[in-house]
Write a protein that holds these residues in place. Structure first.
Motif, PDB file in Angstrom:
ATOM      1  N   GLN A 137       0.775  -1.229   0.151  1.00  0.00           N
ATOM      2  CA  GLN A 137      -0.013  -0.025  -0.034  1.00  0.00           C
ATOM      3  C   GLN A 137       0.964   1.290  -0.088  1.00  0.00           C
ATOM      4  O   GLN A 137       0.544   2.261  -0.785  1.00  0.00           O
ATOM      5  CB  GLN A 137      -0.916  -0.032   1.245  1.00  0.00           C
ATOM      6  CG  GLN A 137      -1.884  -1.047   1.205  1.00  0.00           C
ATOM      7  CD  GLN A 137      -3.085  -0.906  -0.122  1.00  0.00           C
ATOM      8  OE1 GLN A 137      -3.423   0.328  -0.455  1.00  0.00           O
ATOM      9  NE2 GLN A 137      -3.373  -2.099  -0.427  1.00  0.00           N
ATOM     10  N   ARG A 138       1.954   1.259   0.785  1.00  0.00           N
ATOM     11  CA  ARG A 138       2.676   2.456   0.701  1.00  0.00           C
ATOM     12  C   ARG A 138       3.470   2.719  -0.670  1.00  0.00           C
ATOM     13  O   ARG A 138       3.552   3.764  -1.076  1.00  0.00           O
ATOM     14  CB  ARG A 138       3.866   2.207   1.685  1.00  0.00           C
ATOM     15  CG  ARG A 138       4.840   3.260   1.992  1.00  0.00           C
ATOM     16  CD  ARG A 138       4.306   4.500   2.275  1.00  0.00           C
ATOM     17  NE  ARG A 138       5.218   5.589   2.373  1.00  0.00           N
ATOM     18  CZ  ARG A 138       4.997   6.937   2.337  1.00  0.00           C
ATOM     19  NH1 ARG A 138       3.859   7.434   2.142  1.00  0.00           N
ATOM     20  NH2 ARG A 138       6.044   7.723   2.615  1.00  0.00           N
ATOM     21  N   ASN A 139       3.854   1.530  -1.304  1.00  0.00           N
ATOM     22  CA  ASN A 139       4.400   1.388  -2.545  1.00  0.00           C
ATOM     23  C   ASN A 139       3.506   2.260  -3.764  1.00  0.00           C
ATOM     24  O   ASN A 139       3.748   3.169  -4.515  1.00  0.00           O
ATOM     25  CB  ASN A 139       4.975   0.324  -2.859  1.00  0.00           C
ATOM     26  CG  ASN A 139       5.747   0.185  -4.216  1.00  0.00           C
ATOM     27  OD1 ASN A 139       6.270   1.499  -4.877  1.00  0.00           O
ATOM     28  ND2 ASN A 139       5.881  -0.723  -5.182  1.00  0.00           N
ATOM     29  N   LEU A 140       2.448   1.674  -3.533  1.00  0.00           N
ATOM     30  CA  LEU A 140       1.135   2.499  -4.400  1.00  0.00           C
ATOM     31  C   LEU A 140       1.003   3.836  -4.034  1.00  0.00           C
ATOM     32  O   LEU A 140       0.961   4.855  -5.061  1.00  0.00           O
ATOM     33  CB  LEU A 140      -0.008   1.747  -4.082  1.00  0.00           C
ATOM     34  CG  LEU A 140      -0.276   0.116  -4.821  1.00  0.00           C
ATOM     35  CD1 LEU A 140      -1.655  -0.421  -4.352  1.00  0.00           C
ATOM     36  CD2 LEU A 140      -0.088   0.329  -6.255  1.00  0.00           C
ATOM     37  N   GLN A 141       1.219   4.173  -2.859  1.00  0.00           N
ATOM     38  CA  GLN A 141       1.043   5.599  -2.511  1.00  0.00           C
ATOM     39  C   GLN A 141       2.218   6.530  -2.942  1.00  0.00           C
ATOM     40  O   GLN A 141       1.770   7.465  -3.529  1.00  0.00           O
ATOM     41  CB  GLN A 141       0.656   5.708  -1.051  1.00  0.00           C
ATOM     42  CG  GLN A 141       0.571   7.101  -0.415  1.00  0.00           C
ATOM     43  CD  GLN A 141       0.767   7.316   1.109  1.00  0.00           C
ATOM     44  OE1 GLN A 141       1.306   6.464   1.585  1.00  0.00           O
ATOM     45  NE2 GLN A 141       0.204   8.366   1.551  1.00  0.00           N
ATOM     46  N   LEU A 142       3.386   6.272  -3.030  1.00  0.00           N
ATOM     47  CA  LEU A 142       4.412   6.561  -3.225  1.00  0.00           C
ATOM     48  C   LEU A 142       4.481   7.123  -5.051  1.00  0.00           C
ATOM     49  O   LEU A 142       4.718   7.995  -5.428  1.00  0.00           O
ATOM     50  CB  LEU A 142       5.747   5.998  -2.851  1.00  0.00           C
ATOM     51  CG  LEU A 142       5.957   5.904  -1.347  1.00  0.00           C
ATOM     52  CD1 LEU A 142       7.344   5.309  -1.043  1.00  0.00           C
ATOM     53  CD2 LEU A 142       6.360   7.568  -1.057  1.00  0.00           C
ATOM     54  N   GLY A 144       1.770   7.200  -6.523  1.00  0.00           N
ATOM     55  CA  GLY A 144       0.715   7.984  -7.018  1.00  0.00           C
ATOM     56  C   GLY A 144      -0.546   7.296  -7.453  1.00  0.00           C
ATOM     57  O   GLY A 144      -1.452   7.776  -8.072  1.00  0.00           O
ATOM     58  N   PRO A 146      -3.909   4.853  -6.994  1.00  0.00           N
ATOM     59  CA  PRO A 146      -4.990   4.732  -5.906  1.00  0.00           C
ATOM     60  C   PRO A 146      -4.742   3.269  -4.828  1.00  0.00           C
ATOM     61  O   PRO A 146      -4.308   2.347  -5.593  1.00  0.00           O
ATOM     62  CB  PRO A 146      -6.311   4.645  -6.617  1.00  0.00           C
ATOM     63  CG  PRO A 146      -5.973   4.039  -8.014  1.00  0.00           C
ATOM     64  CD  PRO A 146      -4.459   4.532  -8.193  1.00  0.00           C
ATOM     65  N   TRP A 147      -5.253   3.432  -3.652  1.00  0.00           N
ATOM     66  CA  TRP A 147      -5.180   2.295  -2.858  1.00  0.00           C
ATOM     67  C   TRP A 147      -5.996   1.277  -3.274  1.00  0.00           C
ATOM     68  O   TRP A 147      -7.171   1.581  -3.417  1.00  0.00           O
ATOM     69  CB  TRP A 147      -5.222   2.701  -1.385  1.00  0.00           C
ATOM     70  CG  TRP A 147      -4.050   3.412  -0.702  1.00  0.00           C
ATOM     71  CD1 TRP A 147      -3.177   3.967  -1.457  1.00  0.00           C
ATOM     72  CD2 TRP A 147      -3.715   3.343   0.515  1.00  0.00           C
ATOM     73  NE1 TRP A 147      -2.301   4.592  -0.541  1.00  0.00           N
ATOM     74  CE2 TRP A 147      -2.698   4.280   0.736  1.00  0.00           C
ATOM     75  CE3 TRP A 147      -4.426   2.669   1.702  1.00  0.00           C
ATOM     76  CZ2 TRP A 147      -2.182   4.171   2.132  1.00  0.00           C
ATOM     77  CZ3 TRP A 147      -3.701   3.018   2.884  1.00  0.00           C
ATOM     78  CH2 TRP A 147      -2.592   3.676   3.049  1.00  0.00           C
TER      79      TRP A 147
END
Length: 148
Positions: A137-142, A144, A146-147
């Motif tokens: 989830q953090r990788n997706l956030q970094l 850009g 969506p979760w």
């Protein structure tokens, strides 16, 4: 030239009084031959007849070398002040803990963490799965994205 005998090194001319005081109480006092302190500008040592000095302390260990034939004492301080006079040194610490008390506190904190309900709920596999999901989830956030 022969070195002086040990008793000659431990006479009153080579000893001074040390007090270590925290906000809650006096932690230790006695006669010492040397003390090593974590000064804000670097570590320094004090022996008998040291020039007068007032300094701030940073977080670290105060090493106390008593006159009596016993092992050195180590005291953790979180910061504070030290006043050095030729026959007396006073350490005023924000927080001070003897090294044996600090070891006991760390062991108790580890026991408390290991017996916490959250620690008991997770097995190694559960923890690894949760950690992997959080990292994903953090990788997706970094990036850009969506979760999910």
């Amino acid at each position: 030239m022969a070195s002086p005998a040990l008793p000659a090194l431990l006479d009153d001319a080579h000893a001074f009084s040390l007090q270590i005081i925290s906000l809650s109480a006096e932690l230790w006092s006695g006669d010492v031959r040397e003390v090593s302190l974590p000064g804000s500008e670097g570590r320094f040592g004090v022996m008998a007849q040291h020039a007068p000095l007032l300094s701030t302390l940073r977080e670290g260990m105060v090493s106390v070398y008593p006159v009596a034939p016993e092992p050195p004492l180590h005291v953790y301080v979180s910061g504070g002040y030290v006043e050095v006079q030729p026959g007396k040194v006073i350490v005023l610490a924000d927080l001070a803990l003897r090294s044996d008390d600090l070891d006991h506190a760390r062991a108790q904190a580890a026991r408390d963490a290991a017996s916490s309900p959250m620690a008991q709920e997770f097995t190694d596999a559960d923890y690894a799965r949760l950690h992997a999901e959080l990292m994903h989830q953090r990788n997706l956030q970094l990036r850009g994205l969506p979760w999910k």
